[in-house]
Design a protein around this motif. Structure first.
Motif, PDB file in Angstrom:
ATOM      1  N   HIS A 120      -7.858  -8.115  -0.321  1.00  0.00           N
ATOM      2  CA  HIS A 120      -7.408  -8.901   0.837  1.00  0.00           C
ATOM      3  C   HIS A 120      -8.384 -10.045   1.085  1.00  0.00           C
ATOM      4  O   HIS A 120      -9.564  -9.932   0.778  1.00  0.00           O
ATOM      5  CB  HIS A 120      -7.395  -8.042   2.100  1.00  0.00           C
TER       6      HIS A 120
ATOM      7  N   THR B 132      -4.344   3.473   9.944  1.00  0.00           N
ATOM      8  CA  THR B 132      -4.009   3.630   8.533  1.00  0.00           C
ATOM      9  C   THR B 132      -5.051   4.475   7.813  1.00  0.00           C
ATOM     10  O   THR B 132      -4.725   5.195   6.875  1.00  0.00           O
ATOM     11  CB  THR B 132      -3.766   2.268   7.881  1.00  0.00           C
TER      12      THR B 132
ATOM     13  N   LEU C 239       1.246  -7.763  12.940  1.00  0.00           N
ATOM     14  CA  LEU C 239      -0.132  -7.639  13.444  1.00  0.00           C
ATOM     15  C   LEU C 239      -0.583  -8.871  14.232  1.00  0.00           C
ATOM     16  O   LEU C 239      -1.681  -8.865  14.783  1.00  0.00           O
ATOM     17  CB  LEU C 239      -1.104  -7.404  12.277  1.00  0.00           C
TER      18      LEU C 239
ATOM     19  N   ARG D 164     -11.167  -3.027  -1.333  1.00  0.00           N
ATOM     20  CA  ARG D 164     -10.260  -3.183  -0.176  1.00  0.00           C
ATOM     21  C   ARG D 164     -10.327  -4.603   0.401  1.00  0.00           C
ATOM     22  O   ARG D 164      -9.336  -5.302   0.473  1.00  0.00           O
ATOM     23  CB  ARG D 164     -10.620  -2.184   0.913  1.00  0.00           C
ATOM     24  N   PHE D 165     -11.489  -4.999   0.824  1.00  0.00           N
ATOM     25  CA  PHE D 165     -11.796  -6.379   1.229  1.00  0.00           C
ATOM     26  C   PHE D 165     -13.311  -6.465   1.345  1.00  0.00           C
ATOM     27  O   PHE D 165     -13.989  -5.431   1.435  1.00  0.00           O
ATOM     28  CB  PHE D 165     -11.045  -6.828   2.475  1.00  0.00           C
TER      29      PHE D 165
ATOM     30  N   GLU E 199      -7.322 -12.650   6.456  1.00  0.00           N
ATOM     31  CA  GLU E 199      -6.075 -12.248   7.120  1.00  0.00           C
ATOM     32  C   GLU E 199      -6.205 -12.436   8.632  1.00  0.00           C
ATOM     33  O   GLU E 199      -5.341 -13.047   9.268  1.00  0.00           O
ATOM     34  CB  GLU E 199      -5.786 -10.779   6.787  1.00  0.00           C
TER      35      GLU E 199
ATOM     36  N   HIS F 104       0.878  -1.180   0.000  1.00  0.00           N
ATOM     37  CA  HIS F 104       0.000   0.000   0.000  1.00  0.00           C
ATOM     38  C   HIS F 104       0.907   1.218   0.000  1.00  0.00           C
ATOM     39  O   HIS F 104       1.511   1.527   1.044  1.00  0.00           O
ATOM     40  CB  HIS F 104      -0.841   0.062   1.273  1.00  0.00           C
TER      41      HIS F 104
ATOM     42  N   GLN G  16       0.213   3.840   2.666  1.00  0.00           N
ATOM     43  CA  GLN G  16       0.445   3.514   4.085  1.00  0.00           C
ATOM     44  C   GLN G  16       1.907   3.651   4.471  1.00  0.00           C
ATOM     45  O   GLN G  16       2.317   3.215   5.546  1.00  0.00           O
ATOM     46  CB  GLN G  16      -0.061   2.100   4.398  1.00  0.00           C
TER      47      GLN G  16
ATOM     48  N   TRP H  84      -5.628  -1.575  14.129  1.00  0.00           N
ATOM     49  CA  TRP H  84      -4.543  -1.027  13.316  1.00  0.00           C
ATOM     50  C   TRP H  84      -5.099  -0.300  12.093  1.00  0.00           C
ATOM     51  O   TRP H  84      -4.580   0.733  11.682  1.00  0.00           O
ATOM     52  CB  TRP H  84      -3.588  -2.161  12.908  1.00  0.00           C
ATOM     53  N   LEU H  85      -6.201  -0.825  11.539  1.00  0.00           N
ATOM     54  CA  LEU H  85      -6.788  -0.179  10.356  1.00  0.00           C
ATOM     55  C   LEU H  85      -7.187   1.262  10.650  1.00  0.00           C
ATOM     56  O   LEU H  85      -7.090   2.128   9.767  1.00  0.00           O
ATOM     57  CB  LEU H  85      -8.016  -0.969   9.874  1.00  0.00           C
TER      58      LEU H  85
ATOM     59  N   LEU I  87      -5.370  -6.382  13.523  1.00  0.00           N
ATOM     60  CA  LEU I  87      -5.845  -5.708  12.311  1.00  0.00           C
ATOM     61  C   LEU I  87      -6.969  -4.690  12.534  1.00  0.00           C
ATOM     62  O   LEU I  87      -6.842  -3.557  12.071  1.00  0.00           O
ATOM     63  CB  LEU I  87      -6.259  -6.756  11.263  1.00  0.00           C
TER      64      LEU I  87
ATOM     65  N   ALA J  22       1.398  -2.313   7.183  1.00  0.00           N
ATOM     66  CA  ALA J  22       1.354  -3.312   8.247  1.00  0.00           C
ATOM     67  C   ALA J  22       2.661  -4.088   8.242  1.00  0.00           C
ATOM     68  O   ALA J  22       3.154  -4.516   9.283  1.00  0.00           O
ATOM     69  CB  ALA J  22       0.159  -4.239   8.080  1.00  0.00           C
TER      70      ALA J  22
ATOM     71  N   HIS K 244      -2.756 -12.224   1.756  1.00  0.00           N
ATOM     72  CA  HIS K 244      -2.782 -12.962   3.039  1.00  0.00           C
ATOM     73  C   HIS K 244      -3.308 -14.387   2.898  1.00  0.00           C
ATOM     74  O   HIS K 244      -2.526 -15.307   2.826  1.00  0.00           O
ATOM     75  CB  HIS K 244      -3.501 -12.167   4.137  1.00  0.00           C
TER      76      HIS K 244
END
Ligand code: GUN
Ligand code: ZN
Length: 459
Positions: free
Chosen positions: A247, A116, A315, A219-220, A250, A95, A98, A112-113, A109, A342, A286
């Protein structure tokens, strides 16, 4: 939602017209996938090799003694005795937006997102995007990476910035604006229609332009509504040579979340499958918690997984089952990704080391031949570019990296005692980092020289 079909560009583009270049030194490259054939059949090692390049492509590759007579008149090879020339590294998942979120403190995760997302919101400012895109590309080159598959932010300008900076450096980049229309801060959301229209305009501008490729980038699954995934399907159907990049599986908590958001689907992978997003140009980042049946479905559809061990360790997301993925009845295409931010390093060398550590925690000793394969030809295969980059064969684009086995005192000591090429590669994997990269060449030009004053464009 309205959609418009357009003819797709074939992404096969020698772009730069450069003076002939020849590079001499020890060389390694892959004929095949060592997980399938064994290391000896897959790895080719030329102790005194020569690459001859013209117009951005390799025109001859092999032993110096056999090829010296084919050097164009007046072309003196750049000589790297005691080094190792490899295909440029391929970062199959990262990314760029990021870069400034790297080493953000956080738990796993989901928390943590949130860090970001703050970093990604800053890409509404085009000047910020350009600054970061330039540093990101420089950092890739400093680490020997010549191709990357990267997420931009939701803002189309952020994708423009990356393509422009990569083009300036002769790199091969696949990227796309991220699609998300739910479960993220409002400032980062688009809609299904905007996702379609903005991606279509970017595809028109960048896909197959120079060395650039467009990747449709939801994104996912949790961040896209069914309507938006339908838009992604329509885009990919209208432009079938684009990549798909997202993704999957993950963090363990994603799996029940996806089930609750898509109750009619049979699991996480089936969401992407249902929307026509699996196939030989799809890279799923992932995949740690995919079931064996889901891995099998990836293999049957030619869908690749980008293993991102540095990110997974940082993570605490889990340990990717590499042996199971590569050695089952239906082996998967697997590549390596740094997953900046990450992930904590741009270096594919350090990513190989982390892949070794993760595999070992699952009782599997990943050797260096296989690790180097994953970081070069494996990455090219994941991106559908195996004919174009990744194995230093004549006709391929001239992207390569020169490694210095004496880059640090510890590495010099260890490699001075290397028993054979596999042992040398292993020492480079375990002890190497950005300092190990002596030079990086993109499309037959030196784009980075560790020992020169300027960061790129030295040759
Ligand atoms: N899953 C959804 N978005 C992201 C992201 O930005 N980074 C990582 N590591 N996983 C994700
Ligand atoms: Zn990621």
């Amino acid at each position: 939602m309205t959609t418009s079909a357009t003819t797709s560009t074939t992404p096969d583009t020698p772009t730069t017209h450069t003076a002939p270049l020849a590079v001499r030194g020890p060389l390694v490259r892959f004929r095949a996938d060592p997980f399938r054939t064994g290391n000896a059949a897959a790895l080719e090692h030329e102790p005194d090799g020569l690459l001859i390049c013209a117009d951005g492509r390799i025109t001859a590759a092999g032993p110096y003694a056999a090829l010296r007579d084919r050097l164009p008149a007046g072309t003196e090879p750049v000589h790297y005795p005691g080094h190792l020339i490899t295909a440029g590294f391929v970062d199959a998942h990262t990314h760029y937006v990021q870069m400034e979120a790297v080493a953000a403190f956080g738990a796993e995760l989901p928390d943590w997102l949130d860090h970001t997302y703050v970093a990604e919101e800053r890409f509404a400012d085009g000047a910020h995007a350009r600054r970061v895109a330039a540093s990101f590309c420089d950092e890739l080159l400093r680490n020997g990476t010549t191709t990357a598959l990267a997420f931009a932010a939701v803002y189309p300008d952020s994708a423009d910035a990356l393509f422009e900076e990569a083009t300036r450096r002769g790199m091969r980049i696949a990227a796309g604006k991220v699609l998300m229309d739910r479960n993220a801060p409002d400032a980062l959301l688009d809609t299904a229609q905007r996702a379609y229209d903005e991606s279509a305009a970017l595809i028109q501008r960048w896909h197959g332009t120079g060395r650039n490729l467009y990747a449709i980038t939801p994104r996912f699954a949790p961040a896209s509504t069914p309507d938006q995934l339908e838009a992604a399907r329509a885009l990919h159907a209208a432009h079938p040579t684009t990549l798909v990049h997202t993704h999957i599986a993950e963090h363990p908590d994603e799996i029940p979340w996806v089930r609750s958001l898509f109750p009619d689907r049979d699991g996480y992978l089936d969401v992407y499958d249902h929307y026509g997003l699996l196939g030989p140009r799809t890279v799923l980042a992932h995949g740690i918690h995919l079931t064996a049946a889901e891995r099998d479905r990836c293999a049957r559809t030619g869908t690749a997984v980008a293993h991102c061990p540095s990110s997974n360790l940082y993570l605490g997301s889990g340990l990717f089952p590499l042996r199971e993925a590569k050695e089952g009845d239906h082996p998967l295409t697997v590549a390596l990704g740094t997953d900046i931010g990450a992930g904590t390093s741009f270096a594919l060398l350090q990513t190989m080391r982390d892949a070794h550590r993760v595999a070992k925690l699952r009782g599997y000793a990943l050797d260096a031949v296989k690790a180097f394969y994953l970081a070069t030809r494996g990455g090219a295969e994941a991106l559908g570019l195996a004919g174009t980059i990744g194995s230093l064969t004549p006709g391929q684009e001239a992207d390569f990296t020169v490694l210095d086995p004496r880059a640090t005192p510890l590495l010099a000591d260890r490699t001075s005692r290397a028993e054979d090429i596999e042992d040398l590669l292993f020492a480079l994997c375990i002890l190497g980092d950005d300092r190990t990269v002596r030079a990086t060449y993109t499309a037959g030009r030196r784009a980075y020289d560790r020992d020169a004053a300027t960061p790129f464009g030295a040759g």
